[in-house]
Design a protein around this motif. Structure first.
Motif, PDB file in Angstrom:
ATOM      1  N   MET A 285       0.802  -1.232   0.000  1.00  0.00           N
ATOM      2  CA  MET A 285       0.000   0.000   0.000  1.00  0.00           C
ATOM      3  C   MET A 285       0.834   1.282   0.000  1.00  0.00           C
ATOM      4  O   MET A 285       0.288   2.367   0.137  1.00  0.00           O
ATOM      5  CB  MET A 285      -1.028   0.030   1.150  1.00  0.00           C
TER       6      MET A 285
ATOM      7  N   GLN B  40       2.657   3.560  -2.506  1.00  0.00           N
ATOM      8  CA  GLN B  40       2.468   3.684  -3.952  1.00  0.00           C
ATOM      9  C   GLN B  40       3.684   3.260  -4.785  1.00  0.00           C
ATOM     10  O   GLN B  40       3.540   2.639  -5.830  1.00  0.00           O
ATOM     11  CB  GLN B  40       2.097   5.122  -4.280  1.00  0.00           C
TER      12      GLN B  40
ATOM     13  N   ASP C 165       3.487  -0.353  -5.854  1.00  0.00           N
ATOM     14  CA  ASP C 165       2.271  -0.918  -6.481  1.00  0.00           C
ATOM     15  C   ASP C 165       2.610  -1.704  -7.737  1.00  0.00           C
ATOM     16  O   ASP C 165       2.145  -2.825  -7.945  1.00  0.00           O
ATOM     17  CB  ASP C 165       1.288   0.197  -6.888  1.00  0.00           C
ATOM     18  N   HIS C 166       3.435  -1.088  -8.602  1.00  0.00           N
ATOM     19  CA  HIS C 166       3.720  -1.679  -9.896  1.00  0.00           C
ATOM     20  C   HIS C 166       4.422  -3.030  -9.725  1.00  0.00           C
ATOM     21  O   HIS C 166       4.072  -4.016 -10.384  1.00  0.00           O
ATOM     22  CB  HIS C 166       4.577  -0.701 -10.714  1.00  0.00           C
TER      23      HIS C 166
ATOM     24  N   SER D 299       2.087  -5.753  -8.725  1.00  0.00           N
ATOM     25  CA  SER D 299       1.235  -6.163  -9.859  1.00  0.00           C
ATOM     26  C   SER D 299       2.017  -7.033 -10.833  1.00  0.00           C
ATOM     27  O   SER D 299       1.484  -7.993 -11.385  1.00  0.00           O
ATOM     28  CB  SER D 299       0.709  -4.935 -10.605  1.00  0.00           C
TER      29      SER D 299
ATOM     30  N   TRP E 190      -6.388  -4.287  -9.245  1.00  0.00           N
ATOM     31  CA  TRP E 190      -6.233  -2.834  -9.479  1.00  0.00           C
ATOM     32  C   TRP E 190      -7.113  -2.397 -10.652  1.00  0.00           C
ATOM     33  O   TRP E 190      -7.736  -1.343 -10.614  1.00  0.00           O
ATOM     34  CB  TRP E 190      -4.783  -2.465  -9.769  1.00  0.00           C
TER      35      TRP E 190
ATOM     36  N   TYR F  99      -4.810  -5.439  -0.596  1.00  0.00           N
ATOM     37  CA  TYR F  99      -3.948  -5.419   0.597  1.00  0.00           C
ATOM     38  C   TYR F  99      -3.631  -6.860   1.049  1.00  0.00           C
ATOM     39  O   TYR F  99      -2.469  -7.212   1.292  1.00  0.00           O
ATOM     40  CB  TYR F  99      -4.674  -4.619   1.680  1.00  0.00           C
TER      41      TYR F  99
ATOM     42  N   MET G 211      -1.244  -8.566  -1.473  1.00  0.00           N
ATOM     43  CA  MET G 211       0.148  -8.104  -1.353  1.00  0.00           C
ATOM     44  C   MET G 211       0.839  -8.840  -0.201  1.00  0.00           C
ATOM     45  O   MET G 211       1.993  -9.272  -0.312  1.00  0.00           O
ATOM     46  CB  MET G 211       0.197  -6.595  -1.116  1.00  0.00           C
TER      47      MET G 211
ATOM     48  N   ARG H 289      -2.826   5.986   3.416  1.00  0.00           N
ATOM     49  CA  ARG H 289      -3.199   6.244   2.020  1.00  0.00           C
ATOM     50  C   ARG H 289      -4.668   6.622   1.928  1.00  0.00           C
ATOM     51  O   ARG H 289      -5.494   6.080   2.670  1.00  0.00           O
ATOM     52  CB  ARG H 289      -2.939   4.966   1.216  1.00  0.00           C
TER      53      ARG H 289
END
Ligand SMILES: C[S@@+](CC[C@H](N)C(=O)[O-])C[C@H]1O[C@@H](n2cnc3c(N)ncnc32)[C@H](O)[C@@H]1O
Length: 303
Positions: free
Chosen positions: A35, A37, A40-41, A44, A54, A70, A73, A103
């Motif tokens: 979480m 940012q 994030d990539h 994914s 997403w 969440y 992850m 966030r």
């Protein structure tokens, strides 16, 4: 002088086939923080289910989807904690540096307590939780409405938020206490000073970061200060042991292992970081006798 060996493996640490069961004495690491940012990539890329969630969130912004992202992850990280459990010896220690995340998503601000999720996963895997360290960082600004600073407000209750200015260094043990033969010379040779013992075994550490001196690529890995890795290695391993970092980043743990006469194995999924790691290890001014091998895995191992 003790000659030590260091392996840098460019590959995914969710599977570590290069490491036999029960052969690692200590893990010191800092994973990508769920979480936050900037990671994030990478989450994914590593798990198509997270990428799909997403996408779903874009078309159908539901709180439940955020909770699923969440969870996913943390399940992704837990694959590495499971592999770590397999490779640690009985009595081996795992130290995980992790920060919570704040966030605003779907117009709703909240904290994502990453440290609590990691503890839950590690306990389910079989680790024993030990008292942890709070690393107090000097840099973070106070929060107001999730905007990262009070911006002149925050004097009137009740809508300002407490600043997250500590990260966690979670400490776990696999199985029972580690045993040594009586008068084991490497153990005695690794003894801490009284000042180190008194200071390092207290719960709050105010260690300043190395980010100002780091280059741009190293900053992108969110490297922890060498002092953190040095302390943990000295506290929880002895000379000649092997230290694992499954999220190596810029190579801070390997450098600390070299300086403290420990062997090491580090995994890093991003091959672009290899020059940064090599540069960090080249700056090893302690002139230790070291043998550093880099292995590039050709296949991507998924859990
Ligand atoms: C927070 S950084 C670690 C920073 C490191 N402690 C340092 O001082 O430079 C996390 C690192 O883990 C890597 N990573 C993420 N997932 C991984 C995986 N499954 N296997 C190996 N490396 C991974 C990322 O590319 C990133 O460099």
């Amino acid at each position: 002088m003790l000659q030590t060996q260091h392996k840098i493996i460019i590959g995914n640490s969710q599977k570590m086939p290069e490491i036999p069961d029960c052969s690692i004495h200590l893990m010191v690491t800092s994973p990508p923080y769920p979480m936050i940012q900037m990671w994030d990539h990478q989450f994914s890329e590593s798990d198509p289910k997270i990428a799909m969630l997403w996408k779903n969130l874009e078309t159908n912004p539901q709180q439940e989807t955020i909770a699923q992202i969440y969870n996913a992850m943390h399940e992704n990280l837990a694959e590495v904690w499971k592999e770590t459990y397999r490779v640690l010896i009985e009595g081996g220690i795992a130290c995980i540096n992790i920060g919570d995340a704040t966030r605003t998503m779907n117009s709703s601000f909240r904290v994502y307590p990453n440290h609590a999720r990691v503890i839950e996963h590690c306990e389910c895997i079989g680790f024993t939780s030990l008292p942890y360290i709070l690393w107090k960082k000097p840099t973070t600004k106070p929060m107001y409405k999730g905007k990262g600073a009070f911006l002149g407000s925050g004097f009137l209750p009740p809508n300002a938020y407490v600043t997250l200015d500590c990260e966690y260094i979670l400490i776990f043990r696999k199985g029972k206490l580690r045993h040594f033969p009586p008068k084991d010379h490497l153990r005695y040779d690794s003894a801490l000073t009284k000042k180190q013992r008194d200071e390092w075994f207290s719960q709050i550490w105010a260690v300043t970061g190395s980010r100002q001196t780091a280059d741009a690529l190293e900053r992108r890995t969110a490297a922890y200060p060498e002092e953190i890795a040095n302390r943990l290695i000295k506290m929880f391993s002895v000379k000649g042991d092997t230290v694992l970092d499954p999220f190596l980043g810029s190579g801070t743990t390997t450098k600390a292992a070299i300086q403290n006469c420990r062997n090491s194995i580090g995994y890093e999924i991003d091959p672009n970081l290899l020059p940064t790691i090599k540069k960090k290890l080249d700056k090893n001014d302690a002139k230790m006798v070291v043998d550093v091998k880099t292995i590039k895995r050709t296949e991507i191992v998924r859990g």
